[in-house]
Structures are given as C-alpha cells and as structure tokens.
Write a protein that holds these residues in place. Sequence first.
Motif, mmCIF file in Angstrom:
data_model
loop_
_atom_site.group_PDB
_atom_site.id
_atom_site.type_symbol
_atom_site.label_atom_id
_atom_site.label_comp_id
_atom_site.label_asym_id
_atom_site.label_seq_id
_atom_site.Cartn_x
_atom_site.Cartn_y
_atom_site.Cartn_z
ATOM 1 N N GLU A 40 2.146 9.014 -9.279
ATOM 2 C CA GLU A 40 3.008 8.072 -8.543
ATOM 3 C C GLU A 40 3.522 8.649 -7.224
ATOM 4 N N LYS A 41 3.761 9.947 -7.176
ATOM 5 C CA LYS A 41 4.243 10.530 -5.911
ATOM 6 C C LYS A 41 3.183 10.412 -4.823
ATOM 7 N N GLU A 42 1.961 10.701 -5.215
ATOM 8 C CA GLU A 42 0.865 10.631 -4.250
ATOM 9 C C GLU A 42 0.568 9.184 -3.832
ATOM 10 N N LEU A 43 0.680 8.247 -4.781
ATOM 11 C CA LEU A 43 0.321 6.857 -4.473
ATOM 12 C C LEU A 43 1.443 6.094 -3.769
ATOM 13 N N ALA A 44 2.659 6.624 -3.830
ATOM 14 C CA ALA A 44 3.832 5.878 -3.334
ATOM 15 C C ALA A 44 3.639 5.328 -1.922
ATOM 16 N N LYS A 45 3.054 6.133 -1.061
ATOM 17 C CA LYS A 45 2.948 5.715 0.346
ATOM 18 C C LYS A 45 1.932 4.583 0.542
ATOM 19 N N ASP A 46 1.098 4.327 -0.452
ATOM 20 C CA ASP A 46 0.079 3.285 -0.299
ATOM 21 C C ASP A 46 0.351 2.037 -1.125
ATOM 22 N N LEU A 47 1.479 2.000 -1.816
ATOM 23 C CA LEU A 47 1.750 0.853 -2.683
ATOM 24 C C LEU A 47 1.900 -0.428 -1.861
ATOM 25 N N ILE A 48 1.804 -1.546 -2.526
ATOM 26 C CA ILE A 48 1.828 -2.863 -1.864
ATOM 27 C C ILE A 48 3.135 -3.083 -1.090
ATOM 28 N N TYR A 49 4.189 -2.349 -1.469
ATOM 29 C CA TYR A 49 5.496 -2.549 -0.824
ATOM 30 C C TYR A 49 5.461 -2.328 0.681
ATOM 31 N N LYS A 50 4.468 -1.578 1.154
ATOM 32 C CA LYS A 50 4.452 -1.324 2.599
ATOM 33 C C LYS A 50 3.942 -2.527 3.393
ATOM 34 N N TYR A 51 3.416 -3.528 2.675
ATOM 35 C CA TYR A 51 2.960 -4.750 3.346
ATOM 36 C C TYR A 51 3.935 -5.883 3.030
ATOM 37 N N ALA A 52 4.026 -6.853 3.933
ATOM 38 C CA ALA A 52 4.880 -8.012 3.670
ATOM 39 C C ALA A 52 3.988 -9.232 3.449
ATOM 40 N N PRO A 53 4.226 -9.967 2.364
ATOM 41 C CA PRO A 53 3.393 -11.156 2.139
ATOM 42 C C PRO A 53 3.668 -12.233 3.183
ATOM 43 N N ARG A 54 2.670 -13.041 3.479
ATOM 44 C CA ARG A 54 2.798 -14.086 4.485
ATOM 45 C C ARG A 54 2.706 -15.443 3.796
#
Length: 341
Positions: A308-322
């Motif tokens: 999870e530490k390694e994947l955190a920066k790529d999780l969906i949260y960094k994008y905003a849904p439209r």
Amino acid sequence: MCGNLLSGNYNQLKSDTSVVNMSAWVQLLYCVSLVLGSSLAEITARNERPIIGILAQESYSINKFFPNEDVHSFIAASYVKFVESSGGRVLPIMIGHDKDYYYNIINKTNGLLLPGGGVWFNETKGYAEAGQHLYDAALALNKAGDFYPIWGTCLGMELIPYVALNGEELRAHCYSKKISLPLNFKPDYKSSRLFSTAPKEIINILKTENVTVNSHGFCFTEANFTRYNLTDEWKVLSTNVDRDGLEFISSYEHKSLPFYGVQFHPEKNLFEFERAPTTLHTSNAIKTSSYFADFFVDECRKNGHNFEKELAKDLIYKYAPRYIGILGSIYEQVYIFSSKD
Ligand SMILES: *[C@@H]1O[C@H](CO)[C@@H](O)[C@H](O)[C@H]1NC(C)=O
Ligand SMILES: *[C@@H]1O[C@H](CO)[C@@H](O)[C@H](O)[C@H]1NC(C)=O
Ligand SMILES: *[C@@H]1O[C@H](CO)[C@@H](O)[C@H](O)[C@H]1NC(C)=O
Ligand SMILES: *[C@@H]1O[C@H](CO)[C@@H](O)[C@H](O)[C@H]1NC(C)=O
C-alpha cells in the motif's frame, strides 16, 4: 482435504460474522504450510485493506464529451464506487503498457476487476491486450499457490474466456440491450462459491425480480463454452434468454480458482441512472448489487499482498471523476486518463 481447501472450497475461509471459523483456519494453515512453506504468513493474514486494480479501456465512446482534452482511456466511476462501497481501494490500470507493467500490478494488488464497456478485443495496445497480460499474470500467481481473485462484468466477463483461450473469439451475438431479468439458476448453483453463502433473501430476489441490468450485444451460449472445452474448468451458474430467445450464460466461476464473471451490471443498479431506470434502483435491487460487491472485495481480502505504501501515489484518488451523465452519456461519472498516464 488439502486439495479441497486449496482448489476451491474457499468459503470455509470466509467469516461472515466477526467470529473466525478457527477450524478452517487451522486446516488452512496446515495445508498451506505443506504446499508453500515460507509464504505462509502472507496468505493466512486476512487483509482488511485490499487494493483492487481496475482496467481502463479505450475512450472512443466518450471522447465526444471532451472535445478539447487529451483523453486516451477511461474507467466509469461506477466500478470504482462498486469496489469502494465494500471497503476496497482502487488502483487504475492503464492500457497500452508493456507486459512487465501488468505483471508488476498483479504482484502488488489484491484483486482485479475487468469492467464492462464497449471496445473491440483486437485493438493493438488496448483493453484486451492488457487483459491478456493481467490474466496470464494472475493465473501464474494462483498456480504458484497465491490467491488472486478476478471479477469480470459484462465486457470483462466476455474478456475472461477470450484471454483464457489466448485470444479465441467465441462470443455469440445477443440482443440484450436495456433489459432487466431475474437469473435462471443452474440446478447446482448452490454448490458454487459465488452463491453458496448468499442469504436466502438475495437468492429469492435474484430468482424472482427483474433486477439484473443487461446491456450487451455479445454473450456466450453454453454450446460456445462446451465447444471450447471451457466447461472442464468453468462452471456456468445461471443463464438468461435475450429478446430473440437466445439462451446465454449470465454468470460463471472458475472451478478451482477465484475467477468470476457476470454478464449483467451490478454496479449500474447502485450508481448509474440512465441505463438503470427506476425499477432497478429498488432497495431489493440494490441489496443484490451490494451482495456482489461484498463478495468480490471479500475474496480480495484473502490475498496477502501488501504494497500500500508503494501504490499510494497511484491510487484513483489522484484523479477527479467528471460528470458527463448530464451531457447525455450512459455513465454519470468517468475517470479519464491521458496518453501520458
Ligand atoms: C512477480 O512476482 C513473481 C513471483 O514472485 C516474480 O517471479 C516476477 O518477477 C514478478 N514480476 C514483476 C514484473 O514484478
Ligand atoms: C457461439 O454461439 C453462437 C450462437 O449459437 C454461434 O452463432 C457462434 O458461432 C458460436 N461461436 C463459436 C465460435 O462457436
Ligand atoms: C420482467 O421482465 C420480463 C421480460 O422483459 C417481463 O415479461 C416481466 O413482466 C417482468 N416482470 C416484472 C415483475 O416486471
Ligand atoms: C476439447 O477436448 C477434446 C477431447 O480432449 C479434444 O479432442 C478437442 O480438440 C478439444 N477442443 C478444443 C477446441 O480444444
């Protein structure tokens, strides 16, 4: 005994209440230690923080909603919410990458969801090519004794047999757009993993109410499956009949691996309002959708990968849904990705 536990009797592992079934755990510890030796801890630790990969797809069906943007691929937000609503976090998986990217993702996530949509399987660097690598990687992990679940919805359900046969197109044409149906269970559906632990109420709703959202132009008949010997490894759990009277497979699971497919769209009852009209948003319909989401995310809790530490920066949260439902899309919200993602 060990064969049984390791080749499919996963339900013994599931604790539907907070009381863990100790004897199943003890049996599993014993069997896993025989088979895997040192990776014991990884598999037996129940993972309450699962991260689930969701595969993007070509964006050609939604590009018209983003005339001035570099939109290369997308994920309908309903699939993300489907996973999140049952306690999972989402790692978006991009299309068009090399094989190592996909193998690395399978090694680090706790499960894979292949969403529905509308793209062709023969596109270079597209959804199906990515799906082939992901499936191969997940299959190899499972064969090596890891427990790695895959869920396919609609197009994703159609993709799994395609990639299991290394790119064999065996789908039938189906006339099943905008039709909601009750499931016609196969006689032995209760011995499946997907339905054996389902509450009676859920089974009754699925059997008697028009709650499954169908929106597909392709499907599989049982004859398609038998012709390719798929029934050796896959179990058909339910069928339905399309508007032309063609009987198609509406759910299946792999006989020994945690791979599942449904031709209908449980995420639409919960989160889409154009393709899923009012009758599909009844509280009964929603209960069945939540059942499927809970089931899949719970399967992913049995996978012990912890990155999870390694994947955190790529999780969906960094994008905003439209929000494109208001512009006439069949999706209320989508996550869009550029060619640089
Ligand atoms: C994935 O894990 C397997 C088994 O541990 C390993 O052999 C392989 O090199 C890994 N692949 C990638 C791309 O990380
Ligand atoms: C799958 O079934 C459909 C409907 O019967 C049939 O038209 C199609 O040819 C089958 N596909 C294959 C590859 O057997
Ligand atoms: C369910 O759908 C079928 C097929 O469209 C239809 O014949 C039937 O009347 C529907 N049942 C209910 C309870 O709406
Ligand atoms: C299915 O299995 C039979 C018997 O093993 C074999 O003869 C046949 O070639 C297989 N069919 C396919 C499409 O693999």
